[in-house]
Design an enzyme around this catalytic site. Structure first.
Site, PDB file in Angstrom:
ATOM      1  N   SER A   1       3.606   0.267  -7.129  1.00 44.06           N
ATOM      2  CA  SER A   1       3.134  -0.059  -8.397  1.00 44.06           C
ATOM      3  C   SER A   1       3.491   1.537  -9.393  1.00 44.06           C
ATOM      4  CB  SER A   1       1.826  -0.190  -8.654  1.00 44.06           C
ATOM      5  OG  SER A   1       1.312  -1.332  -8.084  1.00 44.06           O
ATOM      6  N   ALA A   2       3.074   2.433  -8.418  1.00 43.56           N
ATOM      7  CA  ALA A   2       3.237   3.774  -9.271  1.00 43.56           C
ATOM      8  C   ALA A   2       4.846   4.120  -9.303  1.00 43.56           C
ATOM      9  CB  ALA A   2       2.566   4.818  -8.219  1.00 43.56           C
ATOM     10  N   ALA A   3       5.482   3.701  -8.077  1.00 44.82           N
ATOM     11  CA  ALA A   3       7.010   4.040  -8.132  1.00 44.82           C
ATOM     12  C   ALA A   3       7.811   3.318  -9.253  1.00 44.82           C
ATOM     13  CB  ALA A   3       7.705   3.753  -6.842  1.00 44.82           C
TER      14      ALA A   3
ATOM     15  N   GLY B   1       2.549   2.399  -2.769  1.00 37.67           N
ATOM     16  CA  GLY B   1       2.812   3.039  -4.143  1.00 37.67           C
ATOM     17  C   GLY B   1       3.972   2.264  -4.896  1.00 37.67           C
TER      18      GLY B   1
ATOM     19  N   GLY C   1       0.800  -1.201  -0.083  1.00 34.98           N
ATOM     20  CA  GLY C   1       0.139  -0.101   0.062  1.00 34.98           C
ATOM     21  C   GLY C   1       0.695   1.052   0.117  1.00 34.98           C
TER      22      GLY C   1
ATOM     23  N   ASP D   1      -1.600   8.192  -6.585  1.00 39.90           N
ATOM     24  CA  ASP D   1      -0.142   7.727  -6.466  1.00 39.90           C
ATOM     25  C   ASP D   1       0.705   8.291  -7.463  1.00 39.90           C
ATOM     26  OD1 ASP D   1      -1.870   6.357  -4.722  1.00 39.90           O
ATOM     27  OD2 ASP D   1      -1.362   4.140  -5.547  1.00 39.90           O
TER      28      ASP D   1
HETATM   29  C1  MEV Z   1      -4.282   3.506  -3.821  1.00 39.78           C
HETATM   30  O1  MEV Z   1      -3.162   3.961  -3.293  1.00 39.78           O
HETATM   31  C2  MEV Z   1      -5.377   4.667  -3.697  1.00 39.78           C
HETATM   32  C3  MEV Z   1      -6.882   4.433  -4.108  1.00 39.78           C
HETATM   33  O2  MEV Z   1      -7.628   5.450  -3.693  1.00 39.78           O
HETATM   34  C4  MEV Z   1      -7.110   4.233  -5.458  1.00 39.78           C
HETATM   35  C5  MEV Z   1      -6.601   5.558  -6.573  1.00 39.78           C
HETATM   36  O3  MEV Z   1      -7.061   6.497  -5.995  1.00 39.78           O
HETATM   37  O4  MEV Z   1      -5.955   5.330  -7.382  1.00 39.78           O
HETATM   38  C6  MEV Z   1      -7.386   3.364  -3.426  1.00 39.78           C
END
Ligand code: MEV
Length: 313
Positions: A90-92, A88, A86, A133
Site C-alpha cells: 500500500s505504501a509503495a 508495504g 505485509g 511504511d
Molecule cells: C504496518 O506495516 C505497520 C504497523 O505498525 C502500522 C503502522 O505503523 O502504520 C502495524
C-alpha cells in the site's frame, strides 16, 4: 509518459508499538511497484484499463485528489509484491503514484514532501497508524523511527500530539528470508484491534513498552553488526506481537520452523497473516523449511533504493 517506482519494505523491529510513539526499524527491499502516468484525450481517469474508483484504487484516487489532478489520465501499475503480504504494497503504490504524478506535472518535490503526502494518503484510506511504511519506501535503505531525535536525522512528521523522527541507518551485512503465509489481513483492522487492547488493558501497554525497549537494543545491535543479538530481539519481538494478538497460526508455524537455521524470526508488518521474516546465514535451508510448512519463501536483498523516477517527463 512518466514512470516512477517505489520499493516494498520489511519491519525488522517495532511494528504496532510504533503507532504509540515507540521506536521501530524498517528496511526497503528489492521488490518494487511501478506507476506509469500519461495524458488521456478525454473521459475519466483509468487505472489499468478500468475507470478509477475508490473500491479498487483507493490509494491512487486519494493521491490524485491530493495533488489536485484536473485532467483525465491513463494510469498503469505493475507490482513485484503480493498485496496483503505485509511487505508495504500500500505504501509503495501510494509513493510510486505520488512520485509519478509530481513528475507528470513537472514538480520536483524532495523525499520529505513525498513521504508526508504518502502518510496523509495512507491515513485517509487506512485510518490512523504511523508513517513507518511510507517514509521507509520513500527513503529506501534502512530507516529508524523514534520520538527522540537520533543521529542521521532525515525529517520529522507530526500528527495530533505525536512527532515521529525519521532517520537513516546503515544496514549490516545480512540475509533475510521472507515467508508469505498467503493469508490476507487488513492493516486497519489489526491496528484497531491493538488500539482497543491498548486502551483497555495496562498489560497491553506494558507489552508495547517492552517492544519499545527491545527496539532500542536492536538499534545498537544493528550498529554493531551483532546478528546474534538482532536475531534474539526479533524472536522476542514476535512473542510480544503474539501477545498483542496480531500473529496467526501459520505465522507461528513458519517462525518456529525457521528458527532452527536462523539467528531469529518474527512476523513483519501488521500481521494477522501476511509474512514473517527470518534473519539467517542459511537462506536456502530456511526457504526449504518455509516451503515444507506451506509458506512461500523468497530471499531478500536488503536495502533497496527509495522512490525513483524511472522514465522522466
Ligand atoms: C504496518 O506495516 C505497520 C504497523 O505498525 C502500522 C503502522 O505503523 O502504520 C502495524
Amino acid at each position: 509518459m512518466v514512470t516512477c517506482s517505489a520499493p516494498g519494505k520489511v519491519i525488522l523491529l517495532g511494528e504496532h508499538a510504533v503507532v504509540y510513539g515507540k521506536a521501530a526499524v524498517a528496511m526497503a527491499v528489492d521488490r518494487r511497484i511501478r506507476c506509469t502516468v500519461k495524458k488521456k484525450a478525454e473521459g475519466v481517469t483509468e487505472v489499468n484499463g478500468f475507470e478509477i474508483n475508490f473500491k479498487h484504487h483507493s490509494y491512487i484516487l486519494e493521491a490524485c485528489e491530493l495533488i489536485g489532478i484536473d485532467e483525465p489520465l491513463k494510469i498503469d501499475t505493475s507490482s513485484e509484491l503480493h498485496s496483503g503480504a505485509g511487505l508495504g504494497s500500500s505504501a509503495a503504490i501510494t509513493i510510486a503514484t505520488l512520485g509519478a504524478l509530481h513528475e507528470f506535472q513537472g514538480d520536483k518535490p524532495d523525499k520529505e514532501t513525498i513521504a508526508k503526502e504518502g502518510f496523509f494518503v495512507e491515513g485517509k484510506v487506512q485510518g490512523p497508524a504511523s508513517p513507518i511504511d511510507t517514509s521507509t519506501v520513500t527513503q529506501g535503505g534502512a530507516v529508524i523511527l523514534s520520538c527522540d531525535v537520533l543521529k542521521n536525522h532525515l525529517w520529522s512528521i507530526k500528527k495530533d500530539d505525536r512527532t515521529w523522527n525519521i532517520h537513516s541507518t546503515p544496514v549490516p551485512d545480512m540475509t533475510i528470508v521472507v515467508g508469505y503465509t498467503g493469508v490476507h489481513a487488513l492493516t486497519s483492522g489489526l491496528v484497531a484491534g491493538v488500539k482497543n487492547f491498548y486502551q483497555k488493558n495496562t498489560f497491553a501497554r506494558d507489552v508495547v513498552d517492552e517492544i519499545g525497549e527491545l527496539v532500542l537494543e536492536g538499534i545498537s545491535a544493528m550498529e554493531d553488526g551483532d546478528l546474534n543479538m538482532l536475531g534474539e530481539l526479533m524472536s522476542r519481538n514476535h512473542k510480544l506481537l503474539k501477545i498483542l494478538g496480531v500473529s496467526h497460526p501459520k505465522l507461528d508455524s513458519l517462525v518456529k520452523a525457521s528458527l532452527r537455521y536462523s539467528y531469529g524470526a518474527k512476523l513483519t508488518g501488521a500481521g494477522g497473516g501476511g509474512s514473517m521474516i527470518a534473519l539467517t546465514d542459511k537462506p536456502e535451508k530456511v526457504s526449504e523449511v518455509i516451503s515444507k510448512k506451506g509458506g512461500l519463501p523468497f530471499i531478500l536483498e536488503p536495502a533497496g533504493s527509495g522512490v525513483k523516477v524511472e522514465s522522466p517527463r
